[in-house]
Design an enzyme around this catalytic site. Structure first.
Site, PDB file in Angstrom:
ATOM      1  N   ALA A 171       0.837  -3.834  20.833  1.00 15.75           N
ATOM      2  CA  ALA A 171       0.134  -3.461  22.065  1.00 15.75           C
ATOM      3  C   ALA A 171       0.844  -4.017  23.296  1.00 15.75           C
ATOM      4  O   ALA A 171       0.932  -3.346  24.332  1.00 15.75           O
ATOM      5  CB  ALA A 171      -1.311  -3.967  22.013  1.00 15.75           C
ATOM      6  N   GLY A 172       1.362  -5.244  23.213  1.00 13.47           N
ATOM      7  CA  GLY A 172       2.060  -5.826  24.355  1.00 13.47           C
ATOM      8  C   GLY A 172       3.304  -5.051  24.721  1.00 13.47           C
ATOM      9  O   GLY A 172       3.591  -4.798  25.902  1.00 13.47           O
TER      10      GLY A 172
ATOM     11  N   GLY B  48      -6.346  -4.219  25.710  1.00 11.25           N
ATOM     12  CA  GLY B  48      -6.631  -3.255  26.761  1.00 11.25           C
ATOM     13  C   GLY B  48      -7.591  -3.809  27.796  1.00 11.25           C
ATOM     14  O   GLY B  48      -7.430  -3.594  29.002  1.00 11.25           O
TER      15      GLY B  48
ATOM     16  N   SER C 102      -1.645 -13.167  26.958  1.00 11.91           N
ATOM     17  CA  SER C 102      -1.248 -12.019  27.780  1.00 11.91           C
ATOM     18  C   SER C 102      -1.254 -12.346  29.260  1.00 11.91           C
ATOM     19  O   SER C 102      -0.427 -11.845  30.020  1.00 11.91           O
ATOM     20  CB  SER C 102      -2.173 -10.829  27.503  1.00 11.91           C
TER      21      SER C 102
ATOM     22  N   HIS D  97     -37.437  -5.664  11.348  1.00  8.51           N
ATOM     23  CA  HIS D  97     -37.183  -5.202   9.986  1.00  8.51           C
ATOM     24  C   HIS D  97     -36.741  -3.748   9.959  1.00  8.51           C
ATOM     25  O   HIS D  97     -36.793  -3.096   8.915  1.00  8.51           O
ATOM     26  CB  HIS D  97     -38.441  -5.360   9.133  1.00  8.51           C
TER      27      HIS D  97
END
Length: 587
Positions: free
Chosen positions: A569-570, A417, A459, A218
């Site tokens: 990102a790729g 990543g 990927s 809690h």
């Protein structure tokens, strides 16, 4: 944090209405109080009633079922049920053999369950209780009665349910359940706070780089607030504290539960268990059964607990007794894959091919930056040049993991990543075993295969093909020129597009690779370094262009226009790989 609710005052009643509605084959709600009753209850046995505050789902209501509890008395969020709820729940399931209450040792629960028992005894119903007190961090061993009950509830409820279903007397059920309680130990850590419905602040504050060791369910203060630590460090500390609190020794058997507190993933729980299992193996303590799940939670609190349940032959028999509810099951079709006495053989078989594999992230010395065989800019690539260049690129991508993760997190799931770094580690491992290779294309193939077989997801296929597809099937060569490398990358691009169907403008790695391949084809006659400079610049522009596009593939596809303004990102990884090629060739 916003809650998906209607009115904070109605959270428990509406939750129970939905819960019993979804599982109406197995449960029913008490018509007058917030209690869940089993439809699978056996007559002519001691009734088991569990309970506590709501907000810890699936504990307590989710542990009502065959071979488990007959009823659960549920309080408000993080608050004990009142005496009347406890009384009515028990009255509804009593069959004349008495009622056992099992609940966590908290002041509010103790008071309310005691009063509920008094009401029942006034009606002539025999009662008893067992308070779970497994949290070793909440009080020293000499004050065991002051310890809190946390995830150890799972084991104690399991054994109590089996003892009741076995037809034991109330006195015997209490004895067996107390034995289970006394053989259970838990330690927990919190990594992020929880927030109650209707409250605009978390129940406690925890810094981004802090953890609370020994935190209660809690938000009760733990024994230590410390800086963030890796999973293995936490697991070692928790293991040591639990073991010091028990008489566990070589040859003993335990059940292990790694329990998530609400927002912690099974992935993380599995990583913790991996270390716990190694520590148990080192000490010669055998794991009879293990479980990774979110059974005893605290809303969306981050963190986990580790529980050991020490077995003897009597407890093992009750543990193996069948039980079932929508959230928890043992025995029958869920029994362990190995029968008793076969654990060593099965464990040995299960570990084959895993324990002996080299983990490139562990025990491997940090690789120094590969030294060039020749000084100055390279005009062609020998097999050894290619091997060293790809190792250099692998180190570069591994170093850039946080950068790639940050980019992917903006519009994806943040795993790019991690995947690229993991794939490059495998590629590096393969390349380190290829010293002396004379065929340049074999070097690229080995790196590509290592990535393809280790990365997973899209990927893995795409970036494995970046190296593999262009080199596969080529006539062996000890040295390749700029023209050879340009042809290889053009071949890779075609294979990637054929497999993935992406085109320029779809916000994928093709947006960087396609213009780079075009630049290589156009400038390969100028030499290796000028060609790679042109390819790097074209890829960089391709990355910048992805900011203008709506994603057609991947996680970002669902974002539609909201993905505009963010780079892919790729594509960024393609640019970094080409940059690494240029840096190595340039010297």
């Amino acid at each position: 944090m916003r809650k998906i609710i209607n009115d904070a005052d109605n959270v428990v009643s509406e939750m129970m209405e939905g819960f019993t509605g979804a599982y109406s084959r197995y449960f029913r709600k008490h018509p007058e109080v917030n209690a869940i009753l089993s439809r699978q209850k056996r007559e002519d046995k001691v009734a088991l009633v569990i309970g506590g505050g709501s907000g810890h789902e699936p504990m307590f209501g989710g542990f009502v079922g065959k071979g488990l509890a007959d009823a659960a008395a549920c309080g408000n969020i993080f608050a004990s049920p009142d005496p009347n709820t406890i009384y009515e729940a028990a009255k509804a399931v009593d069959s004349g053999k008495g009622v056992l209450f099992v609940y966590g040792c908290y002041a509010g629960d103790n008071l309310n369950f005691d009063m509920g028992e008094e009401f029942l005894r006034d009606d002539g119903i025999r009662t008893a209780h067992v308070r779970v007190r497994d949290d070793v961090a909440s009080a020293p061993k000499e004050r065991m009665e002051d310890r809190r009950g946390i995830a150890g509830d799972v084991f104690v409820v399991k054994i109590a349910g089996a003892a009741c279903d076995a037809g034991l007397s109330l006195e015997e059920v209490v004895r067996v359940t107390e034995k289970a309680r006394d053989h259970t130990r838990t330690v927990g850590v919190a990594t992020a706070p929880a927030q109650l419905p209707g409250v605009d602040k978390p129940i406690f504050e925890l810094g981004e780089d802090e953890i609370e060791y020994g935190m209660g369910l809690h938000g009760e203060r733990g024994v230590l607030r410390t800086a963030w630590q890796p999973a293995d460090v936490l697991a070692e500390k928790m293991y040591a504290q639990i073991k010091d609190d028990t008489d566990l020794r070589e040859g003993d058997e335990v059940c292990v539960l790694v329990n998530g507190l609400g927002s912690t993933t099974i992935t993380e729980l599995a990583i913790v268990y991996r270390k716990i299992k190694k520590l148990l193996d080192q000490d010669g303590i055998r794991v009879y059964d293990a479980d990774l799940n979110n059974y005893c939670t605290s809303q969306e609190m981050g963190g986990f607990s580790v529980t050991f349940f020490q077995l003897d032959e009597e407890l093992k028999g009750y543990y193996d007794s069948p039980c079932w509810c929508p959230y928890y099951a043992k025995g029958e079709l869920t029994e362990r894959a190995c029968a008793a006495g076969e654990e060593d053989r099965c464990t040995e078989e299960a570990g084959q091919g895993d324990e002996t594999r080299k983990d490139p992230g562990k025990d491997a010395p940090a690789a120094a930056e590969p030294e060039r065989e020749r000084k100055g800019a390279l005009e062609e690539l020998s097999a050894e040049d290619a091997r060293r260049m790809l190792v250099y690129i692998a180190d570069k991508i591994i170093e850039k993991k946080p950068y790639l993760t940050e980019i992917d997190s903006a519009i994806g799931d943040g795993d790019h990543g991690i995947g690229m770094a993991g794939g490059m580690k495998k590629a590096k491992e393969a390349l380190e075993n290829m010293t002396g290779e004379k065929n340049v294309y074999a070097v690229f193939e080995a790196a590509g295969k290592a990535m393809l077989m280790s990365m997973g997801g899209a990927s893995g296929v795409i970036f494995g093909s970046l190296y593999l597809a262009g080199a596969k099937g080529m006539e062996p060569k000890p040295v390749i020129t700029a023209e050879d490398l340009a042809r290889m990358e053009e071949k890779s691009l075609r294979a990637i597009q054929e497999r993935g169907k992406a085109e320029v403008g779809d916000k994928t790695m093709v947006d960087a690779l396609s213009p780079a391949a075009d630049a290589m084809k156009a400038s390969c006659g100028q030499g290796l370094l000028p060609m790679l400079k042109a390819a790097e610049a074209a890829a960089a522009q391709g990355v910048e262009d992805t900011k203008k596009y709506v994603a057609k593939f991947g996680r970002a596809k669902s974002l539609m226009e909201r993905a505009v303004g963010y780079q892919d990102a790729g594509a960024t990884s393609v640019w970094l790989i080409l940059q690494g090629m240029r840096e190595y060739v340039e010297g």
